[in-house]
Design a protein around this motif. Sequence first.
Motif, PDB file in Angstrom:
ATOM      1  N   ALA A   1      38.714  12.761 109.758  1.00 43.49           N
ATOM      2  CA  ALA A   1      38.868  13.325 111.098  1.00 43.49           C
ATOM      3  C   ALA A   1      40.260  13.915 111.288  1.00 43.49           C
ATOM      4  O   ALA A   1      40.437  14.851 112.057  1.00 43.49           O
ATOM      5  N   TRP A   2      41.240  13.354 110.608  1.00 42.18           N
ATOM      6  CA  TRP A   2      42.624  13.772 110.786  1.00 42.18           C
ATOM      7  C   TRP A   2      43.219  14.290 109.489  1.00 42.18           C
ATOM      8  O   TRP A   2      42.749  13.940 108.413  1.00 42.18           O
ATOM      9  N   ALA A   3      44.241  15.101 109.647  1.00 46.69           N
ATOM     10  CA  ALA A   3      44.946  15.581 108.460  1.00 46.69           C
ATOM     11  C   ALA A   3      46.436  15.386 108.686  1.00 46.69           C
ATOM     12  O   ALA A   3      46.928  15.502 109.816  1.00 46.69           O
ATOM     13  N   PHE A   4      47.126  15.066 107.604  1.00 43.20           N
ATOM     14  CA  PHE A   4      48.569  14.889 107.693  1.00 43.20           C
ATOM     15  C   PHE A   4      49.228  16.163 107.185  1.00 43.20           C
ATOM     16  O   PHE A   4      48.973  16.590 106.054  1.00 43.20           O
TER      17      PHE A   4
ATOM     18  N   ARG B   1      65.687  24.666 108.347  1.00 44.52           N
ATOM     19  CA  ARG B   1      64.444  24.759 109.124  1.00 44.52           C
ATOM     20  C   ARG B   1      64.286  23.470 109.920  1.00 44.52           C
ATOM     21  O   ARG B   1      64.711  22.391 109.488  1.00 44.52           O
ATOM     22  N   ASN B   2      63.629  23.601 111.072  1.00 47.79           N
ATOM     23  CA  ASN B   2      63.377  22.456 111.942  1.00 47.79           C
ATOM     24  C   ASN B   2      61.994  21.904 111.590  1.00 47.79           C
ATOM     25  O   ASN B   2      60.978  22.517 111.900  1.00 47.79           O
ATOM     26  N   LEU B   3      61.957  20.757 110.931  1.00 42.43           N
ATOM     27  CA  LEU B   3      60.728  20.273 110.299  1.00 42.43           C
ATOM     28  C   LEU B   3      60.163  19.046 110.996  1.00 42.43           C
ATOM     29  O   LEU B   3      60.901  18.257 111.591  1.00 42.43           O
ATOM     30  N   ALA B   4      58.848  18.906 110.892  1.00 49.77           N
ATOM     31  CA  ALA B   4      58.201  17.691 111.393  1.00 49.77           C
ATOM     32  C   ALA B   4      57.020  17.336 110.498  1.00 49.77           C
ATOM     33  O   ALA B   4      56.451  18.199 109.818  1.00 49.77           O
ATOM     34  N   LEU B   5      56.687  16.059 110.485  1.00 45.49           N
ATOM     35  CA  LEU B   5      55.471  15.573 109.832  1.00 45.49           C
ATOM     36  C   LEU B   5      54.517  15.187 110.952  1.00 45.49           C
ATOM     37  O   LEU B   5      54.929  14.548 111.917  1.00 45.49           O
ATOM     38  N   ALA B   6      53.239  15.583 110.815  1.00 46.35           N
ATOM     39  CA  ALA B   6      52.328  15.393 111.942  1.00 46.35           C
ATOM     40  C   ALA B   6      50.919  15.060 111.481  1.00 46.35           C
ATOM     41  O   ALA B   6      50.508  15.410 110.377  1.00 46.35           O
ATOM     42  N   SER B   7      50.210  14.367 112.368  1.00 50.91           N
ATOM     43  CA  SER B   7      48.771  14.158 112.190  1.00 50.91           C
ATOM     44  C   SER B   7      48.051  15.060 113.170  1.00 50.91           C
ATOM     45  O   SER B   7      48.304  14.974 114.381  1.00 50.91           O
ATOM     46  N   VAL B   8      47.186  15.916 112.630  1.00 49.55           N
ATOM     47  CA  VAL B   8      46.426  16.817 113.508  1.00 49.55           C
ATOM     48  C   VAL B   8      44.945  16.708 113.190  1.00 49.55           C
ATOM     49  O   VAL B   8      44.560  16.262 112.105  1.00 49.55           O
ATOM     50  N   GLU B   9      44.126  17.091 114.143  1.00 48.34           N
ATOM     51  CA  GLU B   9      42.684  17.114 113.897  1.00 48.34           C
ATOM     52  C   GLU B   9      42.421  17.999 112.692  1.00 48.34           C
ATOM     53  O   GLU B   9      43.051  19.056 112.525  1.00 48.34           O
ATOM     54  N   ALA B  10      41.464  17.564 111.854  1.00 48.47           N
ATOM     55  CA  ALA B  10      41.296  18.171 110.535  1.00 48.47           C
ATOM     56  C   ALA B  10      41.108  19.686 110.592  1.00 48.47           C
ATOM     57  O   ALA B  10      41.582  20.402 109.714  1.00 48.47           O
ATOM     58  N   GLU B  11      40.470  20.181 111.662  1.00 51.90           N
ATOM     59  CA  GLU B  11      40.180  21.626 111.689  1.00 51.90           C
ATOM     60  C   GLU B  11      41.431  22.490 111.866  1.00 51.90           C
ATOM     61  O   GLU B  11      41.383  23.697 111.688  1.00 51.90           O
TER      62      GLU B  11
END
Lengths: 499, 397
Positions: free
Chosen positions: B291-294, B349-359
């Motif tokens: 369901a999620w993607a990193f 660069r201004n970076l982030a790690l995130a979990s988003v809905e897979a789509e």
Amino acid sequence: MSGAKVIVIGGGLNGLAAAGLLAKAGREVHVYEARDALGGLAAGVPFADGYTAPGLLHDTAMVRPWVADALGLAQHGLQREASPAAVTIPTERGAITLRGAEVSGDVGPGDADGVRRYTALVDAVRPVLARIMDQAPLDPRASLLSLLKTGLAVRRLGAATMLELMQVAPMCVADWTRSLGLSEPLAAALSLPAVEGSFTGPWSAHTATTALVRAALSGPAVVGGAPALVKAVVAAAKAHGAHLHTGARVTRILSDGARVSGVELASGEKVTADAVLSTLDPRSTFLCLSGPTDLPLGLVEDAKRYRMRGTTVKVHLALTGPLEDAAGNRITALRATPSLDDVERAFDAAKYRAAAEAPALDVVVREDMATAPGHAVASIVAHAASYDLAGGWTDDARQRFGRAALDVLSRHCPTVRDRVAHMEVLAPPDIAERYGVTGGHVLHGEHAPDQLLFLRPSVHCGAHRTPIAGLYVGGGATHPGGGLTLGPGGLAARAILSK
Amino acid sequence: MPQPTPFHERTAALCTSYAWKHWGGYYAVCHYDESPEREYNAIRHAAGLLDVSPLYKYDVSGPGAGAFLDWVLAKPVSALKRGRVTYVCWCDDDGKVLDDGTCWRLDKQRFRLTAASPALWWFLRHADRFDVTVADVSADLAALALQGPTSKAILADACDADMGALGFFGLTEARFDGGAFTALITRTGYTGDLGYEIWVEPVHALRLWDLLMHVGAAHGIHPIGLDALDISRVEAGFILQGCDYTAASDALIPSHLSSPYELNLGWTVKLDRAPFIGQRALRAEKARGPAWAFVGLDIAWEPLERLYAAHDLPPHLPLAAWRTPVPIYRGMRQIGRATSGAWSPTLKRNLALASVEAEFAAVGTVVDFEVTVEWERCRVPATVSALPFFDPPRKRA
């Protein structure tokens, strides 16, 4: 999959009953029993030359009629007694005789009324309890309809009975029997079936339910006792075409973690099957016979957690004469339980790695199981002692327990000591070793709310099916529980056949 | 109360900032200086020396060690060669990640695992079914991470190991200080750079520190704290338990749980093999699709600058990496959260790690990243980027 091959592990009553029903339905069934004798805990126990005890468990009153009928046990010689057995309950001045709902002898002022009220509730809830015990276990996740039907059955008991049931069910059996106004010896005697075989005393929670269930499901005993029951079930299973193998120990259930493929025997032989039904306890089935990676974690953890600390010591007496009280009256059944506190104290010992100094005794006497005329066998289920006795179960410890049991019995039967030709004492580890029951727990695990119905032995296999396709469970550690009922075997066969 | 690590005498003397934090029951330095900048630059341009003693370490030994680990870990390790290390995660039976770490093959019947959080309880729960012993050796081993382009040269000078032969995710024993003591060196790290971790008995810890600092002086060695590490691990796209994901054992509600597929750890899962914990659930999830993607997010700079400019302010960014979850939107809808991030001094660069809905996981997808400027909630565009952000060839050397 008509004609498909089913392997049943364990030739106890449940294994035999399931085998008979499956064979009757056209399956090729092979039962593998590790011991040389069939019948498991119900099999006769020859313990001295000329003396055979009537089963390690000797109460045959709970055989489920639907299984007996489906197997056609009547055609294979099963008969049930016409009336309930008379149970002698020693008191300080004499004894009470309990026969069904009737009490006589040295009764207290409240006993007749108390037993009437006790029996009234038992009779009233019998249809509902029988319904619950004779169908696949109640499961809150099941269809609403099946839950509703049971709920309706409870409602149909009427408001008064329903409320009494709700009041009594969570109680401890001591509180319940005392609230009925019974005299101590009678209250204790009625509480004994609730704690027998389990890690409980009369003051343990929920034991009133156990007492109620056991009383409600008890009918007339089997004529000839447990060995006669075994004989009929074996005959029925054979007649239906089941293959019964004794001295054949299963050492491994073969599966790939998703589907069962058969079993491996101690001989090294591998036998393939479409389905495997284990009637062993969950520790044996899931921890000993299955590899460490064969089962889902939840099931393994439940099996580890499953409570089966045996507390029963079985004492067998070879008697050169009948069991008699001081006045010379013959006794066929006796519960030596002076008071609720005495039974509780007997259980206390088991809690603290000890053995009861004055065990509570459930005695059945059979004169037909001694070959010499006039001789008798006393089969005694004694409560309670620890499986893990401090200092270990040495011969000395066994003898000490036997003498303690004999002391309790002698109080009411002064001549018994002189008539003991031989005594066998089976401590919980002996029972574990001889019958392959973990912990020596004769009920295959506690009958506690967390281990009943769909939770027995685990939520992952509560309805006799396991997460491994083709692997089923159906011993006393499954619904409706331990004891000589044939119920688990019957329901397991039903689960296999409905697949 | 936290304990001092075996290196505390040295780190405390150098920690002029007094910026400490608690890590695994120990005191750990956040940054020695007023800011982590110099320390970060040591990692990327010379060598940073970090006390990683608080890591949890477990030794798994016995004839059943391989079979046990194959059952417990999502990746089979019984075929791992002696002297090799591999990155692993382990899941509960529902296929949700409990922790991630490294697994080393020390010997035929001996493995070592590192973990971010205590794991003995989990391993012991399953060990009784195998012929295996699991021991917590966390306090028996002091550890230093030596990370950065000159780390190899420092170790080549400091010990007798053949550093040329010690490849990425390799493991070797080495004698230090002319054979005065030995230590294990793994070619591992948490910076995405050339780097090593050195594991030594606590009694030799200070000697090892002194030796590396002495030898490393010629190679620009610099003691670093966790803040510098954090910036580099964001650049490297490495997840952090308790920050980017919640251990299944710590989850309070189902939405706290993550599968390896949802954490970019799918590559560490091998499904088609003998049963292991979580296999059924992971099979089902793989078939269903997570369901999620990193993902990595590259936060647009100019729109951020404009938001500050509207208040007559220059853009403001924290000096260290941040770990406060930030909502991610697509249009009106929230589609995920960024769990950590940092300004990358190397990439600018201004970076982030995130979990988003897979789509929304495809590289190039533009989403909105929430920022608060002068107590006003605003959004700036961010572009889903391939991880790792920073991936120099020397990382695998």
